[in-house]
Design an enzyme around this catalytic site. Sequence first.
Site: not given
Length: 356
Positions: A208, A301, A204, A215, A295, A299, A53
């Site tokens: 990894d 869960s 994970t 980035r 991982g 996911l 506003e």
Amino acid sequence: MEFNPLFMKRCLQLARKGEGFTKPNPMVGAVVVYDNRIIGEGFHRQYGEAHAEVNAIASVKEADLLPESTLYVSLEPCAHYGKTPPCAELVISRKIPRVVVAAGDPNPKVSGKGIAMMRDQGIEVIQGVLEEEARELNRVFFVNQLHNRPYIILKWAQSSDGFMDHFRTPGDGKTPVIISSSLTHTIVHKMRTQVQGIMVGTNTALLDNPQLTARKWFGQHPARVVIDKENKIPANAFLFDGSVPTIVFTASPPHDAIKKTQLKYIDIDFSGDTNQQILDRLYKEKILSLLVEGGAQLLDSFIEKGMWDEAYIEIAEKPLHTGTKAPNIEGNVITSVKYPGSVQFHLKSKITRNFH
């Protein structure tokens, strides 16, 4: 009072320009209309800066037209002092006689107070114009305010036959299967700038050694969140490089914990509901939107407990035939986007509950 929903559509277009920069505040757009034409417009550009506003009113070159104009705004003007003064007071002081609001603000500090303040001063206020679209735009904010929890987004990539990766174990030297293309990987980095936190599980992190930064896109890095019950992640992992605020959920912080200003250990009870404990603590840490990247076990869960609001699943054209199975999820498919070599599906669940 007459109103034109096209002007509210413009407010919503403007609001989205602040995506990724206003968090944890909502995205808001506003236009000033005189004689059925827009004479000023603005949006909330950055957290802590002027609200929509304020920017819309400031952009009006002929200020003497304000007492004969209508302000359209996608969210109820605030009525309290926060990072900025109340927008409702500004509307009153500039003698704008009519205000059209899409959705009320769910924040208890505002909810209905901004509209009441303006009406008490004789301003004509109409609300509910494109309300559903406005609430959908700020799903994250509404969940935070109404359910006192972070907004949860799940994300993964899988092969055409439903695998996320080959079978791997820490230290076996195997590299992960590359399912995402450079294009979709960049899109994921854009997604990271739009959330406040990004989370992975222990496996994970070990397999990894991810950086979990944005980035490849302009914007803010999310806080990194990792589960490490037994403190297995090595001190030289990217997660501990001190470049981004990082939270580690553990059963007990290690005695020789890495001393870095950007690193915080939080102990939780792993015999209880770890997901709920994590979400409760993240909410207290003011991480109000969370991207869960893996991982598969982590996911799963969240999916099994119904603890998710959105999901992005990229499905590649090529099969893997064997490996780590991708999660199964059911939800409303909002969009599907075709990319070279894959299709990304965007799912949403109904926002009707807290997770407790």
